[in-house]
Design a protein around this motif. Structure first.
Motif, PDB file in Angstrom:
ATOM      1  N   PRO A 103      32.860  44.480  31.427  1.00 20.58           N
ATOM      2  CA  PRO A 103      33.581  43.304  31.923  1.00 20.58           C
ATOM      3  C   PRO A 103      34.938  43.148  31.244  1.00 20.58           C
ATOM      4  O   PRO A 103      35.048  43.321  30.032  1.00 20.58           O
ATOM      5  CB  PRO A 103      32.664  42.140  31.542  1.00 20.58           C
ATOM      6  CG  PRO A 103      31.333  42.739  31.259  1.00 20.58           C
ATOM      7  CD  PRO A 103      31.590  44.125  30.790  1.00 20.58           C
ATOM      8  N   VAL A 104      35.970  42.835  32.031  1.00 24.69           N
ATOM      9  CA  VAL A 104      37.316  42.678  31.490  1.00 24.69           C
ATOM     10  C   VAL A 104      37.959  41.384  31.986  1.00 24.69           C
ATOM     11  O   VAL A 104      37.651  40.897  33.071  1.00 24.69           O
ATOM     12  CB  VAL A 104      38.236  43.865  31.858  1.00 24.69           C
ATOM     13  CG1 VAL A 104      37.775  45.147  31.198  1.00 24.69           C
ATOM     14  CG2 VAL A 104      38.367  44.026  33.351  1.00 24.69           C
ATOM     15  N   LEU A 105      38.853  40.851  31.148  1.00 24.77           N
ATOM     16  CA  LEU A 105      39.731  39.743  31.511  1.00 24.77           C
ATOM     17  C   LEU A 105      41.147  40.296  31.547  1.00 24.77           C
ATOM     18  O   LEU A 105      41.589  40.927  30.584  1.00 24.77           O
ATOM     19  CB  LEU A 105      39.677  38.638  30.455  1.00 24.77           C
ATOM     20  CG  LEU A 105      38.600  37.584  30.588  1.00 24.77           C
ATOM     21  CD1 LEU A 105      38.578  36.702  29.349  1.00 24.77           C
ATOM     22  CD2 LEU A 105      38.786  36.751  31.822  1.00 24.77           C
ATOM     23  N   VAL A 106      41.839  40.074  32.656  1.00 22.00           N
ATOM     24  CA  VAL A 106      43.215  40.549  32.782  1.00 22.00           C
ATOM     25  C   VAL A 106      44.121  39.364  33.083  1.00 22.00           C
ATOM     26  O   VAL A 106      43.672  38.314  33.528  1.00 22.00           O
ATOM     27  CB  VAL A 106      43.347  41.623  33.892  1.00 22.00           C
ATOM     28  CG1 VAL A 106      42.539  42.864  33.544  1.00 22.00           C
ATOM     29  CG2 VAL A 106      42.958  41.069  35.250  1.00 22.00           C
ATOM     30  N   SER A 107      45.402  39.542  32.855  1.00 17.74           N
ATOM     31  CA  SER A 107      46.377  38.486  33.123  1.00 17.74           C
ATOM     32  C   SER A 107      46.493  38.247  34.628  1.00 17.74           C
ATOM     33  O   SER A 107      46.143  39.106  35.443  1.00 17.74           O
ATOM     34  CB  SER A 107      47.739  38.873  32.567  1.00 17.74           C
ATOM     35  OG  SER A 107      48.302  39.912  33.352  1.00 17.74           O
ATOM     36  N   ALA A 108      47.023  37.104  34.970  1.00 12.89           N
ATOM     37  CA  ALA A 108      47.251  36.778  36.377  1.00 12.89           C
ATOM     38  C   ALA A 108      48.195  37.796  37.020  1.00 12.89           C
ATOM     39  O   ALA A 108      47.970  38.231  38.151  1.00 12.89           O
ATOM     40  CB  ALA A 108      47.816  35.375  36.497  1.00 12.89           C
TER      41      ALA A 108
END
Length: 170
Positions: A27-32
């Motif tokens: 799972p990853v969080l990326v910028s808008a």
């Protein structure tokens, strides 16, 4: 940064990835910005995807992707800037987002109850003491005048015997 999910301390399973970095497995969080540039490839991954969304951007841009997003992390750059509250309510009540709605940035225990009422269910606190005091913060008030999408009856509903308002769809 201590994470509280659904009222309890939790391990953050998401890796925050810089815009110029390769995506790791998991799972990853990326910028808008990265998300909007690479949306098709990101939502096609077999791993969970989340987006760090600034409070200055319109959450309507996420509408086509909400069913595939696991996390939307809304930013509170300073405690006096409450635009993410409106974004949270829009995501939950108007767009029907069912995934994790995470408050990030300047998240304070004094605001946790109102953030919960707005639809947040995860909080990335800057201070461990704020995360530890989360439960107490949620118990601060038992009656509310304003209806929200959290399902709690308002003081008026309690007096008149109504169950509360259903969330608005649209």
């Amino acid at each position: 940064m201590p994470l509280v999910k659904n009222g309890a301390p939790a391990e953050d399973l998401f890796t925050t990835v810089a815009d110029d970095a390769a995506l790791p497995d998991g799972p990853v969080l990326v910028s808008a910005e990265r998300f909007l540039k690479e949306a098709d490839a990101l939502v096609a991954r077999n791993d969970e995807i989340g987006v760090l969304w600034p409070n200055s951007k319109d959450v309507a841009e996420l509408k086509p992707y909400l069913s595939r997003l696991s996390v939307v992390a809304l930013t509170f750059p300073k405690f006096r800037d409450g635009r993410a509250y409106s974004q949270a309510r829009l995501l939950r009540e108007r767009y029907g987002f069912k995934g994790e709605l995470r408050a990030v940035g300047n998240v304070l225990r004094d605001q946790a109850l109102m953030m919960t009422r707005a639809g947040f269910d995860a909080f990335a606190f800057e201070k461990a003491a704020d995360a530890e005091a989360f439960g107490k913060a949620l118990a601060t008030y038992s009656h509310f005048y304003q209806p929200t999408g959290d399902g709690r009856a308002t003081a008026r509903d309690a007096r008149t015997g109504h169950a509360g308002l259903a969330p608005v769809e649209g």
